[in-house]
Scaffold this active site. Structure first.
Site, PDB file in Angstrom:
ATOM      1  N   LYS A 227       0.803  -1.222   0.000  1.00  0.00           N
ATOM      2  CA  LYS A 227       0.000   0.000   0.000  1.00  0.00           C
ATOM      3  C   LYS A 227       0.841   1.280   0.000  1.00  0.00           C
ATOM      4  O   LYS A 227       0.414   2.310  -0.480  1.00  0.00           O
ATOM      5  CB  LYS A 227      -0.964  -0.001   1.180  1.00  0.00           C
TER       6      LYS A 227
ATOM      7  N   GLU B 228      -9.791   7.026   3.876  1.00  0.00           N
ATOM      8  CA  GLU B 228     -10.644   6.167   4.688  1.00  0.00           C
ATOM      9  C   GLU B 228      -9.887   4.867   4.869  1.00  0.00           C
ATOM     10  O   GLU B 228      -9.037   4.504   4.068  1.00  0.00           O
ATOM     11  CB  GLU B 228     -11.995   5.926   4.011  1.00  0.00           C
TER      12      GLU B 228
ATOM     13  N   SER C 180       1.466  -9.993  -0.776  1.00  0.00           N
ATOM     14  CA  SER C 180       1.157  -8.566  -0.700  1.00  0.00           C
ATOM     15  C   SER C 180       1.581  -7.930   0.619  1.00  0.00           C
ATOM     16  O   SER C 180       1.832  -6.732   0.679  1.00  0.00           O
ATOM     17  CB  SER C 180      -0.340  -8.350  -0.926  1.00  0.00           C
TER      18      SER C 180
HETATM   19  C1  LIG Z   1      -5.154  -3.988   1.736  1.00  0.00           C
HETATM   20  C2  LIG Z   1      -4.447  -5.240   1.487  1.00  0.00           C
HETATM   21  C3  LIG Z   1      -4.850  -6.127   0.454  1.00  0.00           C
HETATM   22  C4  LIG Z   1      -6.081  -5.913  -0.377  1.00  0.00           C
HETATM   23  O1  LIG Z   1      -6.074  -4.762  -1.166  1.00  0.00           O
HETATM   24  P1  LIG Z   1      -5.835  -4.802  -2.732  1.00  0.00           P
HETATM   25  O2  LIG Z   1      -6.124  -3.404  -3.155  1.00  0.00           O
HETATM   26  O3  LIG Z   1      -6.807  -5.784  -3.324  1.00  0.00           O
HETATM   27  O4  LIG Z   1      -4.442  -5.196  -2.977  1.00  0.00           O
HETATM   28  C5  LIG Z   1      -4.090  -7.258   0.227  1.00  0.00           C
HETATM   29  N1  LIG Z   1      -3.009  -7.554   0.988  1.00  0.00           N
HETATM   30  C6  LIG Z   1      -2.603  -6.741   1.988  1.00  0.00           C
HETATM   31  C7  LIG Z   1      -1.408  -7.121   2.773  1.00  0.00           C
HETATM   32  C8  LIG Z   1      -3.303  -5.558   2.265  1.00  0.00           C
HETATM   33  O5  LIG Z   1      -2.892  -4.762   3.270  1.00  0.00           O
END
Ligand SMILES: *Cc1c(COP(=O)(O)O)cnc(C)c1O
Length: 392
Positions: A89, A111, A377
Site C-alpha cells: 500500500k 478512509e 502482498s
Molecule cells: C489492503 C491489502 C490487500 C487488499 O487490497 P488490494 O487493493 O486488493 O491489494 C491485500 N493484501 C494486503 C497485505 C493488504 O494490506
C-alpha cells in the site's frame, strides 16, 4: 483491444465516475492532471528515489524451492511483505502524496477499514509534512487498536465514524463528505483500484512498479520476462493490478485472482464479489457489488480485513467478465492452511490477505516447467493472533 483503461475511464462496461454534483470539479481536476504529473520527469525521479531509499525497492523475487517442490512447478514469490510498513500500500500512498503536492493540496484525507491504508497514508504524510485525517468506522477503530495508535503516533487525526454499521463503507461516505466541503485544499487518497475514474487507473499505474520489477527480475532468473502464471489476492484489486499491469494484454500469461470466500460462497458470510456480485455502483464506479434484491449493499465477511470489501475494482470485474482472469474463491480455512504451509516450508509468515493467493495453489494443475509468480502482498505480523486462534 486492451484490458487497461479506455479514454473515457472504462474497462469494458465497468468503471466511470459516478459522483455527486459537488465533487465533479475535484474529480475532473484529477482526471485532467494525473497523467501529466505521473509521466513528468520530475515526478518519476522523486517517486523512484523514494521507492528505492525509503520503501526499500526493488522488492526481491524469491524462488521458493520447497514450495515449488510441493506443487511441482517453479514458484517465485514477489516479496511486497518486505516493504516499509509491511505491504504494497505504501507504493500508492507515496505516489498520491507526491501528486497532491504538485496540485497544491496541503491536506490529505483517507478512509480505512483494517487500518493498513490509513497507516501507509499517515506514514507518508509524516514524511512529507502534510496534514492527515483518516476516517475509520467506530467498530474498526475498536477492532484495529494497534493501527489506530500507529496512525496517531505518526501525527494523523483518526476520526471514528458512527453512522451505519460503523465500518469501511461508512468511513468512505464520511471521507467523500469531507472532500465535498474542502475541494480546494484537500486530496482524497483511495487505497485500492476502486472509486471513480481516474482512481482505478492511477492506483494501478502507481502499483505497476511491481510488474515492472518482475519483468526485469524474471529475465535475470529465467532468461525470459513472462511467467506462465501470475497469482494475487483481490480485495479492491491494487496488488493484483500491480502484479499484472505489464502482462495483462499478453494472452500467454495466465492470470489467477483469489477473492475471499469467507465461510463459503453459499453461506452468506463471504466477500466473494465475482462469484456473487451483480452490476451496481459502489464508491463512484460501476462494477460488481454484493447487494440484496433492493440494491442495498450487503455487509461482506472475510477473516481477512483487507479483503472484506463488497465491491471489486472495475478492471478486475472486466477481466473476470471477459474470462481473461480465472477468479477463485478461497475460504477462511483454506487461507489459514496455506499460510501455515508457507510458514513451515519457507519461513515466511504471510498476511492473511496474501494467504488467499497461496490458497489458490492446490486448486491449479501445473506442469513441471511452469514458472509461477505469486505476490505476497504483505507480512503476517498483524495476523498472528488470528493464526494461532484458528489452529487450535
Ligand atoms: C489492503 C491489502 C490487500 C487488499 O487490497 P488490494 O487493493 O486488493 O491489494 C491485500 N493484501 C494486503 C497485505 C493488504 O494490506
Amino acid at each position: 483491444m486492451s484490458y487497461l483503461v479506455d479514454n473515457n475511464g472504462y474497462y469494458g462496461e465497468f468503471g466511470g465516475a459516478f459522483v455527486p454534483e459537488i465533487l465533479h470539479r475535484c474529480v475532473e481536476e484529477l482526471q485532467k492532471t494525473y497523467l501529466q504529473v505521473l509521466q513528468s520527469d520530475d515526478f518519476r525521479q522523486e517517486y523512484a528515489r523514494l521507492l528505492r531509499d525509503y520503501v526499500g525497492r526493488p522488492s526481491p523475487l524469491y524462488l521458493a524451492r520447497r514450495l515449488s517442490e510441493r506443487y511441482g512447478c517453479k514458484i517465485y514469490l514477489k516479496r511486497e511483505d518486505l516493504n516499509h510498513t509491511g505491504a504494497h500500500k505504501i507504493n500508492n500512498a507515496i505516489g498520491q502524496v507526491l501528486l497532491a503536492r504538485r496540485m497544491g493540496k496541503r491536506r490529505i484525507i483517507a478512509e480505512t477499514g483494517a487500518g493498513q491504508h490509513g497507516v501507509a497514508t499517515a506514514t507518508v504524510c509524516a514524511l512529507m509534512n502534510m496534514e492527515c485525517i483518516v476516517y475509520m468506522g467506530k467498530t474498526d477503530v475498536e477492532r484495529q487498536h494497534i493501527n489506530v495508535e500507529k496512525m496517531r503516533m505518526l501525527g494523523a487525526k483518526v476520526v471514528p465514524v458512527t453512522s451505519g454499521n460503523m465500518t469501511l463503507k461508512d468511513a468512505t461516505n464520511e471521507a467523500i463528505r469531507d472532500w465535498c466541503c474542502h475541494p480546494a485544499d484537500t486530496h482524497y487518497i483511495i487505497g485500492s483500484t476502486v472509486g471513480p475514474h481516474p482512481y482505478p487507473d492511477m492506483v494501478a499505474r502507481l502499483q505497476a512498479v511491481i510488474s515492472e520489477e518482475i519483468r526485469k527480475q524474471l529475465l535475470e532468473h529465467e532468461g525470459r520476462e513472462c511467467p506462465d502464471y501470475l497469482i494475487a489476492c483481490v480485495g479492491g484489486g491494487s496488488n493484483a493490478a500491480g502484479t499484472i499491469y505489464h502482462y495483462v494484454d499478453n494472452p500467454d500469461v495466465q492470470i489467477i485472482l483469489a477473492e475471499a470466500g469467507g465461510k463459503g460462497v453459499e453461506t452468506g458470510q463471504t466477500a466473494a464479489t465475482i462469484a456473487l456480485g451483480r452490476l451496481g455502483i459502489i464508491h463512484g464506479a460501476r462494477t460488481y457489488v454484493i447487494q440484496d434484491e433492493d440494491g442495498q449493499i450487503e455487509e461482506p465477511y472475510s477473516i481477512s480485513a483487507g479483503l472484506d470489501y463488497p465491491g471489486i475494482g472495475p478492471m478486475h470485474a472486466n477481466l473476470a467478465r471477459q474470462k481473461r482472469a480465472l477468479v477463485l474463491s478461497i475460504n477462511d480455512d483454506e487461507a489459514i492452511r496455506a499460510a501455515y504451509e508457507l510458514t513451515r516450508l519457507e519461513g515466511i509468515i504471510p498476511a492473511l490477505e496474501s494467504a488467499h493467493a497461496l490458497g489458490a495453489l492446490p486448486k491449479l494443475k501445473f506442469r513441471p516447467e511452469d514458472v509461477v509468480v505469486l505476490t505476497v502482498s504483505g507480512r503476517g505480523d498483524k495476523d498472528i493472533e488470528t493464526y494461532l486462534s484458528m489452529n487450535q
